[in-house]
Design a protein around this motif. Structure first.
Motif, mmCIF file in Angstrom:
data_model
loop_
_atom_site.group_PDB
_atom_site.id
_atom_site.type_symbol
_atom_site.label_atom_id
_atom_site.label_comp_id
_atom_site.label_asym_id
_atom_site.label_seq_id
_atom_site.Cartn_x
_atom_site.Cartn_y
_atom_site.Cartn_z
ATOM 1 N N THR A 1 0.801 9.583 -4.600
ATOM 2 C CA THR A 1 0.887 10.901 -3.975
ATOM 3 C C THR A 1 1.686 10.799 -2.679
ATOM 4 O OG1 THR A 1 -1.256 10.520 -2.919
ATOM 5 C CG2 THR A 1 -1.247 11.779 -4.967
ATOM 6 N N TRP A 2 2.584 11.754 -2.488
ATOM 7 C CA TRP A 2 3.379 11.821 -1.266
ATOM 8 C C TRP A 2 2.497 12.321 -0.127
ATOM 9 C CZ3 TRP A 2 4.437 16.744 0.953
ATOM 10 C CH2 TRP A 2 5.232 16.691 2.093
ATOM 11 N N PHE A 3 2.602 11.706 1.059
ATOM 12 C CA PHE A 3 1.767 12.159 2.165
ATOM 13 C C PHE A 3 2.548 12.432 3.450
ATOM 14 C CE2 PHE A 3 1.550 7.484 2.309
ATOM 15 C CZ PHE A 3 1.846 7.216 3.632
ATOM 16 N N ALA B 1 4.778 7.478 0.247
ATOM 17 C CA ALA B 1 3.840 7.785 -0.830
ATOM 18 C C ALA B 1 2.811 6.671 -0.945
ATOM 19 C CB ALA B 1 4.565 7.956 -2.156
ATOM 20 N N ASP B 2 1.576 7.040 -1.265
ATOM 21 C CA ASP B 2 0.526 6.057 -1.505
ATOM 22 C C ASP B 2 0.864 5.315 -2.794
ATOM 23 O OD1 ASP B 2 -2.039 5.015 -2.675
ATOM 24 O OD2 ASP B 2 -2.869 5.833 -0.830
ATOM 25 N N ALA B 3 0.967 3.991 -2.730
ATOM 26 C CA ALA B 3 1.403 3.208 -3.879
ATOM 27 C C ALA B 3 0.361 3.147 -4.985
ATOM 28 C CB ALA B 3 1.769 1.792 -3.443
ATOM 29 N N ASN B 4 -0.890 3.460 -4.667
ATOM 30 C CA ASN B 4 -1.945 3.415 -5.680
ATOM 31 C C ASN B 4 -2.160 4.769 -6.345
ATOM 32 O OD1 ASN B 4 -2.676 0.622 -5.342
ATOM 33 N ND2 ASN B 4 -3.611 1.196 -3.397
ATOM 34 N N THR B 5 -2.219 5.829 -5.540
ATOM 35 C CA THR B 5 -2.437 7.162 -6.104
ATOM 36 C C THR B 5 -1.134 7.859 -6.470
ATOM 37 O OG1 THR B 5 -2.403 8.248 -3.925
ATOM 38 C CG2 THR B 5 -4.524 7.390 -4.717
ATOM 39 N N ARG C 1 0.806 -1.232 0.000
ATOM 40 C CA ARG C 1 0.000 0.000 0.000
ATOM 41 C C ARG C 1 0.831 1.270 0.000
ATOM 42 N NH1 ARG C 1 -3.390 -1.927 5.125
ATOM 43 N NH2 ARG C 1 -1.237 -2.390 5.662
ATOM 44 N N THR C 2 2.072 1.177 0.477
ATOM 45 C CA THR C 2 2.904 2.372 0.630
ATOM 46 C C THR C 2 4.265 2.160 -0.018
ATOM 47 O OG1 THR C 2 1.822 2.852 2.741
ATOM 48 C CG2 THR C 2 3.897 3.983 2.304
#
Length: 232
Positions: A182-184, A176-180, A163-164
């Motif tokens: 996007t860095w969080f 980062a989100d592995a699907n979107t 997931r990450t």
């Protein structure tokens, strides 16, 4: 510990184990070699045009490996018998490769370049699925301030659940989100980072690096709120 057969003249740059137990080595002379599960026999999978910097193997599904030289990545499906003569996929990157990671489900390959790119490809088609824009933008901003090496993605890995994505430069570990894609979140220890590993339960991250010429290994507990996280 002993010498592997056929290994007398090998200078390995990177190593990986396949899902069926074969050992694969990317060599200084461009050879991509494989030993069988018993480490008793060796075969040449491919010969690239120069030193192989990165080798990663799919952690699930068919026994597949990816090898990177300069701005080219080749993916080989090793099958059940002798390695094929030609790669099943060839991927071109915008700059030289410096890191890579295969997703736990075997469907995606993430490649980092010396120009700050973090790119995600389909391992079945070679298609570019996306990139992490934030990392590239931060790299470019730092390059303008003459800190070019600070944000090179030195190490990339997935969490076991897929997931990450964890991306390490010399200063920070980025989440980062592995699907979107996007860095969080990010975390910066007080020493430089060289490598990273994630526990099976995804609660602890091990960081390796150095500070003032001395080696450092620390644990980051990601179950804690970001504001109180510390490396211990």
């Amino acid at each position: 510990v002993g010498q592997l057969p056929g290994g007398d003249d090998i200078v390995a740059r990177d190593l990986a184990w396949t899902v069926d137990g074969r050992l694969v080595a990317g060599c200084d002379d461009g050879r991509l070699l494989a030993w069988d599960a018993g480490l008793s026999d060796t075969s040449e999978i491919d010969r690239l045009e120069g030193p192989i910097e990165v080798v990663v193997a799919s952690p699930s599904g068919r026994p597949r490996v990816a090898a990177g030289h300069l701005s080219t990545v080749v993916i080989h499906d090793l099958g059940d018998h002798s390695p094929p003569a030609n790669p099943s996929r060839t991927i071109s990157l915008p700059a030289n490769i410096c890191s890579a990671a295969w997703s736990p489900d075997g469907l995606r390959l993430v490649c980092g370049t010396i120009a700050g790119d973090v790119l995600v490809f389909s391992t079945d088609t070679g298609e570019l699925l996306g990139d992490i824009h934030e990392f590239k933008r931060k790299y470019e901003n730092n390059a303008k301030r003459s800190r070019i090496k600070a944000l090179v993605p030195l190490e990339i890995t997935f969490t076991p659940g897929g997931r990450t994505l964890l991306i390490c430069d010399a200063e920070r570990i980025w989440f980062a989100d592995a699907n979107t894609l996007t860095w969080f979140e990010s975390f910066r220890p007080d020493w430089s980072i060289a490598c990273v590993a994630v526990s099976a339960d995804e609660q602890l991250i091990m960081l390796g690096g150095e500070h003032s010429g001395e080696g450092r290994i620390g644990l980051l507990d990601v179950s804690l709120p970001p504001i109180i996280r510390r490396v211990r």
